[in-house]
Design a protein around this motif. Structure first.
Motif, short mmCIF file in Angstrom:
data_model
loop_
_atom_site.label_atom_id
_atom_site.label_comp_id
_atom_site.label_asym_id
_atom_site.label_seq_id
_atom_site.Cartn_x
_atom_site.Cartn_y
_atom_site.Cartn_z
N THR A 116 -4.60 -0.26 8.11
CA THR A 116 -4.17 -1.34 7.25
C THR A 116 -5.40 -2.19 6.95
OG1 THR A 116 -1.93 -1.43 8.12
CG2 THR A 116 -2.74 -3.43 7.08
N VAL A 117 -5.56 -2.59 5.70
CA VAL A 117 -6.65 -3.49 5.31
C VAL A 117 -6.03 -4.81 4.89
CG1 VAL A 117 -8.55 -3.89 3.71
CG2 VAL A 117 -8.10 -1.60 4.54
N LYS A 118 -6.61 -5.91 5.36
CA LYS A 118 -6.15 -7.25 4.99
C LYS A 118 -7.34 -8.09 4.55
CE LYS A 118 -2.40 -7.28 8.38
NZ LYS A 118 -1.80 -7.99 9.53
N ILE A 119 -7.09 -8.93 3.54
CA ILE A 119 -8.06 -9.97 3.17
C ILE A 119 -7.46 -11.27 3.67
CG2 ILE A 119 -9.25 -11.16 1.30
CD1 ILE A 119 -9.07 -8.57 -0.31
N ILE A 120 -8.19 -11.94 4.55
CA ILE A 120 -7.66 -13.16 5.17
C ILE A 120 -8.67 -14.29 5.00
CG2 ILE A 120 -6.32 -11.84 6.87
CD1 ILE A 120 -8.42 -12.69 8.95
N ASP A 121 -8.18 -15.53 5.11
CA ASP A 121 -9.09 -16.67 5.08
C ASP A 121 -9.46 -17.04 6.52
OD1 ASP A 121 -7.02 -18.21 6.15
OD2 ASP A 121 -6.67 -19.34 4.32
N ILE A 122 -10.30 -18.06 6.66
CA ILE A 122 -10.81 -18.44 7.97
C ILE A 122 -9.69 -18.93 8.90
CG2 ILE A 122 -11.36 -20.84 7.41
CD1 ILE A 122 -14.08 -20.26 8.93
N ASN A 157 0.24 1.92 -0.24
CA ASN A 157 -1.19 1.95 0.05
C ASN A 157 -2.02 1.17 -0.97
OD1 ASN A 157 -1.19 3.67 -2.15
ND2 ASN A 157 -2.21 5.36 -1.12
N GLY A 158 -1.37 0.53 -1.94
CA GLY A 158 -2.06 -0.32 -2.89
C GLY A 158 -2.44 0.35 -4.20
N LEU A 159 -2.42 1.67 -4.26
CA LEU A 159 -2.75 2.37 -5.50
C LEU A 159 -1.60 2.21 -6.49
CD1 LEU A 159 -4.31 5.61 -4.05
CD2 LEU A 159 -5.52 3.81 -5.27
N PHE A 160 -1.93 2.09 -7.76
CA PHE A 160 -0.91 1.98 -8.80
C PHE A 160 -0.15 3.30 -8.91
CE2 PHE A 160 -4.16 -1.11 -9.98
CZ PHE A 160 -3.39 -2.25 -10.17
N LYS A 161 1.16 3.22 -9.12
CA LYS A 161 1.99 4.43 -9.14
C LYS A 161 1.64 5.36 -10.29
CE LYS A 161 5.91 2.97 -6.47
NZ LYS A 161 7.34 2.96 -6.33
N LYS A 162 1.29 4.82 -11.46
CA LYS A 162 1.06 5.69 -12.62
C LYS A 162 -0.41 5.85 -13.00
CE LYS A 162 5.59 5.22 -14.60
NZ LYS A 162 6.40 4.96 -15.75
N GLU A 186 -2.87 -7.28 1.32
CA GLU A 186 -2.72 -6.31 2.40
C GLU A 186 -2.24 -4.98 1.82
OE1 GLU A 186 0.04 -5.78 6.41
OE2 GLU A 186 -0.14 -7.75 5.48
N ALA A 187 -2.74 -3.90 2.37
CA ALA A 187 -2.28 -2.56 1.99
C ALA A 187 -2.35 -1.67 3.23
CB ALA A 187 -3.12 -1.98 0.87
N THR A 188 -1.35 -0.80 3.35
CA THR A 188 -1.26 0.12 4.48
C THR A 188 -1.10 1.53 3.97
OG1 THR A 188 -0.23 -1.55 5.89
CG2 THR A 188 0.07 0.74 6.54
N CYS A 189 -1.77 2.44 4.60
CA CYS A 189 -1.67 3.84 4.23
C CYS A 189 -0.82 4.56 5.26
CB CYS A 189 -3.05 4.44 4.20
SG CYS A 189 -3.00 6.11 3.62
N ARG A 190 0.17 5.33 4.78
CA ARG A 190 1.03 6.07 5.70
C ARG A 190 0.85 7.58 5.56
NH1 ARG A 190 2.76 2.06 8.27
NH2 ARG A 190 4.26 0.57 7.51
N ASN A 191 0.79 8.10 4.36
CA ASN A 191 0.77 9.56 4.17
C ASN A 191 -0.42 10.06 3.37
OD1 ASN A 191 3.21 10.08 5.57
ND2 ASN A 191 4.31 9.19 3.84
N SER A 192 -1.46 9.27 3.29
CA SER A 192 -2.68 9.74 2.64
C SER A 192 -3.85 9.12 3.38
CB SER A 192 -2.70 9.34 1.15
OG SER A 192 -2.87 7.96 1.01
N THR A 193 -5.03 9.31 2.87
CA THR A 193 -6.21 8.80 3.54
C THR A 193 -6.95 7.78 2.68
OG1 THR A 193 -7.45 10.69 2.72
CG2 THR A 193 -6.52 10.88 4.94
N THR A 194 -6.18 6.97 1.95
CA THR A 194 -6.77 5.95 1.08
C THR A 194 -5.94 4.67 1.15
OG1 THR A 194 -7.54 7.64 -0.45
CG2 THR A 194 -7.45 5.39 -1.28
#
Length: 185
Positions: free
Chosen positions: A126-132, A49-54, A139-147
Motif C-alpha cells: 500500500t502506498v500513502k501520501i501523508i502530511d507531517i 490499485n489506483g489505475l484508471f479502469k479504462k 492511498e492505493a493498495t494492490c491486491r492482484n497485480s504488481t502495480t
C-alpha cells in the motif's frame, strides 16, 4: 489494444536503447512509463490499485520519461522480517503546494520471479501520501497485480511524505521494488 501493444513495445525498445541501465529492469520501465504517462480527460473511475479502469495510467509520454530526473525514481529492495502493516520505505516529498499534482507508481516483479518460481502476490503493498501530522491525503493498495498508482492534487502547502506499507507476508527474503513520482502544475 493490439495497436497499443506494438506502440508500447516500440517505445520500450527506444528507451532501452537510449538508457541502457533499463535493460533487465522491467519493474523500473513499468514504473517510469506509468508515472510519466499523460491522463486522458473524461476517465475518472479507478481500480483499488489506483489505475484508471479504462485507461490504466494514461497515454504514454516519451518526452516526460526522458525529462524525469533520476532523483525521482528510487529502486530499493524490501528485505527482512516485515509483517502486515509495517512501513518498508519512506521518503519526503519536497514539492508540496496547492496546484501541484503528483503521479506516483510503485512496481515490483512479484514474489519468486527472481528465482524462477511461480508468481505469487500473496503479499502486496500500500502506498500513502501523508502530511507531517499523519493525515492521509492519497492511498492505493494492490491486491492482484504488481502495480500501485496514485494521481492526486496536493491540497495545501505542507510537508508531505510517501510511505510504502507491506500487506501480507512475503514468501522470499527479498522483493525488488521501484518507486517513481512526477510532480507538475
Amino acid at each position: 489494444t493490439s495497436a497499443a501493444t506494438a506502440f508500447t513495445t516500440g517505445i520500450i525498445a527506444l528507451l532501452m536503447q537510449e538508457f541502457s541501465y533499463l535493460k533487465r529492469k522491467p519493474q523500473k520501465i513499468k514504473s517510469l512509463l506509468a508515472t510519466t504517462a499523460t491522463s486522458l480527460d473524461g476517465y475518472t473511475e479507478k481500480n483499488e490499485n489506483g489505475l484508471f479502469k479504462k485507461q490504466g495510467a494514461g497515454m504514454l509520454n516519451y518526452q516526460n520519461f526522458r525529462d524525469l530526473p533520476d532523483s525521482k525514481c528510487k529502486e530499493f529492495d524490501v528485505e527482512g522480517n516485515y509483517t502486515d502493516g509495517n512501513v518498508v520505505y519512506s521518503t519526503r516529498l519536497a514539492e508540496g503546494a496547492p496546484g501541484v499534482k503528483i503521479r506516483l507508481t510503485l512496481t515490483w516483479l512479484g514474489t519468486g520471479y527472481e528465482l524462477g518460481a511461480p508468481l505469487n502476490v500473496s503479499n502486496s503493498y500500500t502506498v500513502k501520501i501523508i502530511d507531517i501530522n499523519g493525515n492521509v491525503f492519497a492511498e492505493a493498495t494492490c491486491r492482484n497485480s504488481t502495480t500501485v498508482f496514485i494521481y492526486y492534487p496536493i491540497p495545501s502547502v505542507a510537508e508531505y511524505y510517501i510511505k510504502v506499507y507491506q500487506k501480507g507476508v512475503r514468501n522470499l527474503n527479498k522483493d525488488s521494488l521501484v518507486l517513481s513520482y512526477y510532480t507538475y502544475i
